[in-house]
Write an enzyme that holds these catalytic residues in place. Structure first.
Site, PDB file in Angstrom:
ATOM      1  N   ARG A  82       0.752  10.648   4.783  1.00 18.58           N
ATOM      2  CA  ARG A  82      -0.190  11.280   3.864  1.00 18.58           C
ATOM      3  C   ARG A  82      -1.562  11.428   4.511  1.00 18.58           C
ATOM      4  O   ARG A  82      -2.273  12.414   4.271  1.00 18.58           O
ATOM      5  CB  ARG A  82      -0.271  10.461   2.566  1.00 18.58           C
ATOM      6  CG  ARG A  82      -1.028  11.161   1.460  1.00 18.58           C
ATOM      7  CD  ARG A  82      -0.824  10.461   0.124  1.00 18.58           C
ATOM      8  NE  ARG A  82      -1.366   9.107   0.129  1.00 18.58           N
ATOM      9  CZ  ARG A  82      -1.191   8.227  -0.862  1.00 18.58           C
ATOM     10  NH1 ARG A  82      -0.479   8.549  -1.929  1.00 18.58           N
ATOM     11  NH2 ARG A  82      -1.720   7.031  -0.802  1.00 18.58           N
ATOM     12  N   LYS A 184      -5.997  12.746  -0.039  1.00 20.60           N
ATOM     13  CA  LYS A 184      -6.831  11.594  -0.396  1.00 20.60           C
ATOM     14  C   LYS A 184      -8.191  11.719   0.284  1.00 20.60           C
ATOM     15  O   LYS A 184      -8.474  11.057   1.277  1.00 20.60           O
ATOM     16  CB  LYS A 184      -6.116  10.300  -0.005  1.00 20.60           C
ATOM     17  CG  LYS A 184      -6.112   9.304  -1.145  1.00 20.60           C
ATOM     18  CD  LYS A 184      -5.207   8.135  -0.903  1.00 20.60           C
ATOM     19  CE  LYS A 184      -5.594   6.990  -1.802  1.00 20.60           C
ATOM     20  NZ  LYS A 184      -5.366   7.219  -3.232  1.00 20.60           N
ATOM     21  N   GLU A 220      -3.387  14.309 -13.765  1.00 24.65           N
ATOM     22  CA  GLU A 220      -3.383  12.867 -13.517  1.00 24.65           C
ATOM     23  C   GLU A 220      -4.725  12.306 -13.951  1.00 24.65           C
ATOM     24  O   GLU A 220      -5.570  13.038 -14.454  1.00 24.65           O
ATOM     25  CB  GLU A 220      -3.100  12.572 -12.040  1.00 24.65           C
ATOM     26  CG  GLU A 220      -4.133  13.118 -11.074  1.00 24.65           C
ATOM     27  CD  GLU A 220      -3.889  12.653  -9.635  1.00 24.65           C
ATOM     28  OE1 GLU A 220      -3.577  11.471  -9.426  1.00 24.65           O
ATOM     29  OE2 GLU A 220      -4.022  13.478  -8.730  1.00 24.65           O
TER      30      GLU A 220
HETATM   31  C1  LIG Z   1      -4.402   7.054  -4.258  1.00 22.95           C
HETATM   32  C2  LIG Z   1      -4.281   7.883  -5.474  1.00 22.95           C
HETATM   33  C3  LIG Z   1      -3.202   7.739  -6.380  1.00 22.95           C
HETATM   34  C4  LIG Z   1      -2.144   6.670  -6.236  1.00 22.95           C
HETATM   35  O1  LIG Z   1      -1.399   6.795  -5.067  1.00 22.95           O
HETATM   36  P1  LIG Z   1      -0.532   5.556  -4.519  1.00 22.95           P
HETATM   37  O2  LIG Z   1      -0.018   6.067  -3.218  1.00 22.95           O
HETATM   38  O3  LIG Z   1       0.537   5.304  -5.490  1.00 22.95           O
HETATM   39  O4  LIG Z   1      -1.466   4.410  -4.396  1.00 22.95           O
HETATM   40  C5  LIG Z   1      -3.128   8.598  -7.458  1.00 22.95           C
HETATM   41  N1  LIG Z   1      -4.072   9.536  -7.674  1.00 22.95           N
HETATM   42  C6  LIG Z   1      -5.129   9.684  -6.844  1.00 22.95           C
HETATM   43  C7  LIG Z   1      -6.122  10.749  -7.155  1.00 22.95           C
HETATM   44  C8  LIG Z   1      -5.271   8.873  -5.722  1.00 22.95           C
HETATM   45  O5  LIG Z   1      -6.312   9.020  -4.910  1.00 22.95           O
END
Ligand SMILES: *Cc1c(COP(=O)(O)O)cnc(C)c1O
Length: 343
Positions: A82, A184, A220
């Site tokens: 990722r 991210k 989300e």
């Molecule tokens: C990091 C993150 C998540 C959760 O991802 P995981 O890989 O399960 O920790 C969900 N939404 C956003 C916006 C994130 O930055």
């Protein structure tokens, strides 16, 4: 050397400076060999690209002890992958996935005394971060970068059980359609700070973001993906038709467990906010909490009560939570490679 004597149940989720970090710098077209270092500070130019045009991305995962005192982390290969995707989208040189994994192993092993004891509920949070250090004044990708991983012990996410939370539908957007919501990037968080401070002031635990284009579909929250359970006990995962949901590793793992371990039907599709009252259970998922049950959503004047209520996690959510954490802790056999031992 011995495990640090901290009050593990009460350390919370704050930065605690540990002994070592991993650093590699990118210059003249390549990453240097990287090293474990002790300096927790960064000295860089006032003109560094990260400071002006937010060329930065990060990851988050955790290391923890198993009952037999091994140190493991959960699916770090997916974090490595990722971060490559994030870097590519931001015109940053990706840090090679195999080197990412080795760096995680090295920095966790170097700080092994900071890995909380088994059963404490606390974990060692691992924060890989990558940012432009090269000088940039015109809007361009920089030519120098730093990749760094530091670790900090964090306390149990839930003290006294996972109580359902109350969230609100945000008037703001987290990510533009076809923007950077699926990577991210720190910039996604910068713009969620104002709405989350407001939401907290109003007594809500989180903001639920809708698709920015039509404000119809749920996407989300600020930092966690959504899962839903329908009245037949099957899993439904909101899908973004504009690709602006962050691909959570926890959510992808839950989907796999639901289908292959628990035999549930799993559907990934766009879900309208107006459909929420039809569902039986709702949860937010991410590395920190694994799953936080949602009990109530406030959409301006309208309160949507999730059927599972405000007292406890719904039964299917609980099963998913117990199964996934059971795999993480090594009590349930999970798919090959999910639990990665730190050598
Ligand atoms: C990091 C993150 C998540 C959760 O991802 P995981 O890989 O399960 O920790 C969900 N939404 C956003 C916006 C994130 O930055």
């Amino acid at each position: 050397m011995a495990v640090k004597d901290l009050d593990w149940a009460n350390i919370g989720f704050t930065y605690i400076k540990t002994d070592y970090r991993y650093v590699s710098n990118y210059k003249n077209g390549s990453w240097d060999e990287g090293a474990i270092v002790t300096d927790a500070t960064i000295v860089m130019s006032e003109d560094a690209g990260v400071l002006h045009y937010a060329q930065e991305c990060f990851e988050g995962l955790k290391a923890y002890r198993t009952e037999d005192n091994r140190i493991v982390c959960f699916r770090p290969d997916l974090n490595a992958k990722r971060m490559v995707d994030s870097a590519n989208r931001l015109e940053m040189p990706p840090f090679p996935e195999d080197r990412f994994l080795k760096a995680v192993e090295e920095v966790v092993r170097a700080n092994e005394d900071w890995v909380p004891p088994y059963g404490s509920g606390a974990t060692l949070y691992i924060r890989p971060v990558m940012f432009a250090t090269g000088n940039v004044i015109g809007v361009n990708p920089a030519d120098e970068y730093q990749f760094r991983i530091f670790v900090t012990p964090v306390g149990p996410y839930f003290k006294g059980g996972a109580k359902p939370i109350s969230i609100k539908v945000s008037d703001y957007d987290r990510a533009a359609p076809h923007g950077t919501g699926n990577i991210k990037a720190g910039l996604n968080y910068a713009m969620s700070l104002y709405p989350i401070v407001k939401a907290h002031e109003e007594g809500f635990a989180e903001n639920l973001y809708l698709d920015a284009g039509s404000r119809t579909y749920i996407e989300e929250t600020g930092g966690a993906n959504v899962i839903l359970v329908d009245n037949d006990g099957n899993l439904v995962i909101p899908k973004s038709y504009t690709d602006s949901i962050l691909p959570s590793i926890t959510r992808r793992s839950i989907a796999y467990v639901a289908e292959h371990v628990l035999g549930l039907k799993v559907t990934e599709r766009p879900v309208k906010l107006s459909e929420i009252p039809d569902f039986a259970e709702m949860g937010l998922c991410g590395t920190a909490a694994v799953i936080s049950p949602v009990g109530k959503i406030t959409d301006h004047g309208n309160v949507i009560e999730i059927k599972s209520g405000m007292d406890e996690m719904g039964p299917v959510t609980k099963k998913l939570y117990d199964t996934l954490t059971g795999i993480q802790m090594g009590h349930i056999e999970g798919p090959e490679g999910w639990v990665h031992e730190i050598p």
